[in-house]
Design a protein around this motif. Structure first.
Motif, short mmCIF file in Angstrom:
data_model
loop_
_atom_site.label_atom_id
_atom_site.label_comp_id
_atom_site.label_asym_id
_atom_site.label_seq_id
_atom_site.Cartn_x
_atom_site.Cartn_y
_atom_site.Cartn_z
N TRP A 123 0.84 -1.21 0.00
CA TRP A 123 0.00 0.00 0.00
C TRP A 123 0.87 1.25 0.00
O TRP A 123 1.98 1.25 0.53
CB TRP A 123 -0.89 0.05 1.25
CG TRP A 123 -2.00 -0.93 1.25
CD1 TRP A 123 -1.96 -2.23 1.70
CD2 TRP A 123 -3.33 -0.72 0.77
NE1 TRP A 123 -3.17 -2.83 1.52
CE2 TRP A 123 -4.04 -1.94 0.96
CE3 TRP A 123 -4.00 0.36 0.20
CZ2 TRP A 123 -5.37 -2.08 0.61
CZ3 TRP A 123 -5.32 0.22 -0.15
CH2 TRP A 123 -6.01 -0.98 0.04
N GLY A 125 -0.07 4.46 1.76
CA GLY A 125 -1.08 5.06 2.62
C GLY A 125 -0.99 6.58 2.64
O GLY A 125 -0.14 7.18 1.99
N ARG A 126 -1.87 7.19 3.43
CA ARG A 126 -1.89 8.65 3.50
C ARG A 126 -0.59 9.20 4.10
O ARG A 126 -0.09 10.23 3.66
CB ARG A 126 -3.10 9.11 4.31
CG ARG A 126 -4.42 8.94 3.55
CD ARG A 126 -5.57 9.64 4.25
NE ARG A 126 -6.76 9.66 3.38
CZ ARG A 126 -7.69 8.71 3.38
NH1 ARG A 126 -7.57 7.66 4.19
NH2 ARG A 126 -8.72 8.81 2.56
N PRO A 260 -5.65 6.02 -0.04
CA PRO A 260 -4.61 4.99 -0.04
C PRO A 260 -4.63 4.19 -1.35
O PRO A 260 -5.69 3.84 -1.86
CB PRO A 260 -4.97 4.11 1.16
CG PRO A 260 -5.72 5.04 2.07
CD PRO A 260 -6.49 5.96 1.18
#
Length: 316
Positions: A123, A125-126, A260
């Motif tokens: 991933w 992510g933020r 994400p």
């Protein structure tokens, strides 16, 4: 299928025209509000050709087409080196400044490595997106400080690139129409790309890595070809390296901060390493006289053609 291809081409045209109007309007408006031509020109040179990627990625992320968004950035960076530098080198031998090999290129390779490390868990992510955006802020500070130390003639050239005719009304209209063109063109491109992926039986990641990436890279291609034709060969290389850095740090960072992004395993072990390899290839190709000539351009184009063949092999 012809309808979807026509819609994609129309969206691309609208996107390019919208980006040009938006950038010109924003530059003219900034000048009207007292921002120095040097600062405006520096921003436009760096960001101008990356506007299409930004528009397409924001649209794809908001529509939930995250694979297409990730593929667009990685594919655009591969196209920047393989397709754009390759074509520009055929027009005229490209000079690679030693400073670029010592500063900008290591920053690009570091950004590629950072992306790979952040994506190891599958991933972006933020927090990962914010980290990439922080890297972009550092990059802009470095670019600004280096540009200030450039010869006065270079600073004047940057200032001249910011010139835009018209007052507040005209430039405001350019911004509004350009923004509308960006939104409309990006939506048409994303929707038609998804339709083409379904018709061709390939994934959205592949369509992002290939035709969408090439489409959004066309402004860089045009700018680099014109620069090479005019003899501004160092600008042609600078446009490509700068665009790659903007794509990774700003656009992909903003995309991940917004939503994400899942990263497929093939991206970790195939496409991101290939993107890094294309960037690394500039070093041996430019060794000796620090020039990318026609022979090296053909090598880059052949490598890009091989990449496209690998990604689109499911069509055969």
């Amino acid at each position: 299928m012809l309808i979807e291809i026509g819609v994609f081409a129309g969206g691309l045209l609208l996107l390019v025209l919208g980006a040009d109007a938006f950038v010109r309007g924003a530059g003219g408006m900034a000048l009207r509000f007292g921002i120095s031509p040097f600062v405006v020109g520096l921003t436009l040179v760096g960001f101008g050709t990356s506007v299409p990627e930004m528009a397409v990625n924001m649209t794809a992320v908001l529509d939930g087409r995250t694979d297409l968004a990730v593929g667009n950035i990685v594919g655009s960076n591969i196209a920047n080196v393989g397709l754009i530098l390759g074509c520009a080198a055929l027009v005229a031998p490209l000079t690679v400044q030693m400073r670029m090999l010592r500063v900008e290129m290591p920053l690009l390779l570091l950004s590629c490595a950072l992306l790979w490390l952040l994506a190891l868990n599958g991933w972006l992510g933020r927090f990962d997106g914010l980290l990439l955006l922080a890297g972009f802020v550092v990059l802009m500070g470095l670019i600004a400080s280096q540009a200030r130390s450039e010869p006065e003639a270079v600073q004047e050239e940057l200032g001249h690139s910011a010139t835009a005719r018209g007052g507040v009304v005209i430039n405001g209209t350019r911004i509004v129409l350009g923004f509308a063109g960006l939104l409309g063109g990006a939506h048409l491109m994303v929707d038609s790309a998804v339709d083409l992926a379904r018709l061709w039986g390939i994934g959205e990641l592949v369509i992002g890595l290939t035709i969408v990436a090439i489409g959004t890279s066309l402004p860089e291609l045009a700018a680099s070809l014109v620069a090479a034709w005019r003899g501004d060969v160092d600008i042609a290389v600078g446009n490509v390296v700068g665009s790659c850095l903007f794509n990774l740090l700003l656009i992909l960072g903003a995309s991940a901060a917004l939503r994400p992004l899942p990263i497929e395993s093939s991206m970790l072990w195939v496409e991101i390493p290939l993107m890094t390899a294309f960037a690394l290839a500039i070093y041996p190709l430019a060794r000796g006289d620090l020039t990318l000539g026609r022979r090296q351009g053909l090598v880059l184009l052949a490598a890009f053609a091989a990449f496209m063949g690998y990604e689109l092999q499911g069509l055969y």
